[in-house]
Scaffold this motif. Sequence first.
Motif, short mmCIF file in Angstrom:
data_model
loop_
_atom_site.label_atom_id
_atom_site.label_comp_id
_atom_site.label_asym_id
_atom_site.label_seq_id
_atom_site.Cartn_x
_atom_site.Cartn_y
_atom_site.Cartn_z
N SER A 535 0.83 -1.20 0.00
CA SER A 535 0.00 0.00 0.00
C SER A 535 0.87 1.25 0.00
CB SER A 535 -0.92 -0.02 1.22
OG SER A 535 -1.62 1.18 1.35
N GLU A 536 1.95 1.20 0.77
CA GLU A 536 2.87 2.34 0.84
C GLU A 536 3.52 2.61 -0.52
OE1 GLU A 536 6.68 2.06 3.12
OE2 GLU A 536 5.63 3.39 4.52
N ARG A 537 3.93 1.54 -1.19
CA ARG A 537 4.54 1.68 -2.52
C ARG A 537 3.55 2.28 -3.53
NH1 ARG A 537 8.13 -3.71 -4.07
NH2 ARG A 537 9.64 -3.59 -2.35
N GLU A 538 2.33 1.76 -3.50
CA GLU A 538 1.32 2.25 -4.45
C GLU A 538 1.01 3.73 -4.20
OE1 GLU A 538 -1.89 -0.44 -3.81
OE2 GLU A 538 -1.01 -2.04 -5.05
N GLN A 539 0.94 4.10 -2.92
CA GLN A 539 0.68 5.51 -2.58
C GLN A 539 1.82 6.40 -3.05
OE1 GLN A 539 -0.12 6.11 1.57
NE2 GLN A 539 -0.29 8.32 1.39
N LEU A 540 3.06 5.93 -2.87
CA LEU A 540 4.22 6.69 -3.30
C LEU A 540 4.24 6.86 -4.81
CD1 LEU A 540 6.82 8.09 -2.34
CD2 LEU A 540 8.01 5.89 -2.62
N GLU A 541 3.89 5.79 -5.53
CA GLU A 541 3.85 5.86 -6.99
C GLU A 541 2.80 6.86 -7.46
OE1 GLU A 541 3.20 1.87 -8.21
OE2 GLU A 541 5.24 1.20 -7.73
N ASN A 542 1.64 6.87 -6.79
CA ASN A 542 0.59 7.83 -7.14
C ASN A 542 1.04 9.26 -6.89
OD1 ASN A 542 -1.18 5.80 -7.90
ND2 ASN A 542 -2.10 5.63 -5.87
N GLU A 543 1.72 9.47 -5.76
CA GLU A 543 2.20 10.81 -5.44
C GLU A 543 3.25 11.26 -6.45
OE1 GLU A 543 3.64 10.53 -1.48
OE2 GLU A 543 1.64 10.56 -0.56
N CYS A 546 1.66 12.41 -9.56
CA CYS A 546 0.95 13.68 -9.43
C CYS A 546 1.89 14.87 -9.22
CB CYS A 546 -0.03 13.61 -8.25
SG CYS A 546 -1.36 12.42 -8.50
#
Length: 639
Positions: A535-543, A546
């Motif tokens: 989840s942390e990796r996916e959030q970082l990729e989204n950030e 953006c």
Amino acid sequence: MVLLQAVQIAKSFGAHKVFSGLSLTVQEGEKAGIVGVNGAGKSTLLKILTGHLAPDTGEVTRVRDLSLSYLAQGGGLDSEKSIWNEMLTVFTPLIDMEKQIRDMEKQMEDASPVDESVNRQLLENYDNLSALYKSRGGFTYEASIRSVLSGLKFSDMDLATPVNTLSGGQKTRLALARCLLGEPDLLILDEPTNYLDMDNLAWLEQYLQSYRGAVLVVSHDRYFLDALAKVIYELTPAGLTRYTGNYSAFIQQKAVLLEQQLKNYTRQQSEIARQEEFIRRNMAAKDTTKRAQSRLKSLEKMERLERPGQERRVALSFNVVRPSGMEVLKVQNLGVGYTDLTLAHGLDFQINRGERVALVGPNGIGKSTLLKTIAGLLPSLEGQVTLGSHVQIGYYDQEQQGLSGDKQVLHELWDRYPSLDEVDIRTVLGRFLFRGDEVKKYVRDLSGGEKSRLTLAALMLQKANLLLLDEPTNHLDLPAKEVLEEALDGYPGAILFVSHDRYFINKTATRVLELTTDGLSSYLGNYDYYLFKKSEREQLENENRCTSAEPAREESAEKKQYLQKKEEERQKRMRRRRVEDLEQAIADLEENISRLEAELFLPEVYQDYQACRKRQEEIEEARRQLNDHMEKWLSLVEG
């Protein structure tokens, strides 16, 4: 409110007593799990609760007009309809209601304007039926079907596919989908997590957590029970015991209860021994005979406590003949699959001594094929597998294809280890709950759990220092799973295993390898840590996606504070203007709705079907806009 209650029910099949004296209550909205060893009678209990079996004694009562859906273990659909049409059968009453509405619309269109009372009644019936249709999900049931089918991994399939052409697992998932879509007051599910991969399981947990009805579920999936259940019933030969909380809370409470029961039993045994000694010493003596007789009568009347039941548990332990080198397994640019189908390629990873590595990924991605390739049962398509020094592989096959159906249990194990004598083989089989004449049973007649225990017995005797385990917890009951976890915890070698049992992964894994279509990703830690890091990796990729490519200019603290204050003032002004605009729009809409509702009672409107329908559509649209504006107004005022 109590939805269902069973009181003192008992069931036997011939001379075999399954259970007796069981009582159970399911409250409205309650989420309850039933656990117990294989053969305890959990599925039989569910069949009695749902009316598919009658109890020998006792009574099952249900609240009046209770809607109930039941998923039997392995109970797949058998239908000639397509997937989509089979799901539509759940909504037959809504579909019939929709046909009635269409018929009424046709009647209004053809109605004579002369008979005003008939038209008014027809219009009223139409309004009532339309409101009922909407409240029961008439406009959303197709979206509900697509949502549930997507959650259970049917979204990529052609929904025109006939149900009877699906696999057994797909039919079971479809039966589960139909149960969920019915949204009954009470869902009774027998092993619903079978045939579900981790994505399916996560979706089902979220769905049932937010489900408004009650759920009663039999499951061996401890992670699932931890996430869902608020009550656990344990079925044992002694009866049915209720515990408040999820599975982990049940384990803690059971340990405390067992400890207290053992103390009470020990205390009573000490008292009995003391009284018997007094009676023995004083019965023959003239002066103390009456006292001894009095104590003997008291002892005879005493309600004797039974020793707390010790479950028959597998006695499993893994050891190695010889330790391996530090580097146990190295996989380089590996491709796995079959001559006409590549499942995965370009795989690289390494496993060292003492590691316990869980291999996870969706069904069909190639996890079992990878294990078979490493074990040497399948050739690699590319790349190489390198074993470290002194590595000996022990492979556990989830399908138990290595077992010989025409052999007795005793000889299945003895033929593999002929250097052991019969007493040693029987001793090992006894540790795996094969005792007495059970060792003479033919392998083909064993249950799934018995075959799993026999395979584990053979694996234990092998004493390999690299274990490749493919779904080792399948068919094992909860006590056997716990024993396996304890055995692997003390194992000095390396382990690479495939499992859908998230609780087992949490207890066993020190690292998680996720296999996807993009390759392998490694996560240190157990299953919960893997979820967190993923989840942390996916959030970082989204950030990162953006984030603007142009670097922001550094500003002084004072300037930032000034600009922030100005922005806050601007936002307040905008919010005030927006609130005023919304209040005016709400007033206009309320006035418009009142005007349209008054027009419905004008003769030139209610006698004209088209004009009446147009006013109804305008009213519904105005109300929708009004609700939308009210929600926005509330969020602005409260924010």
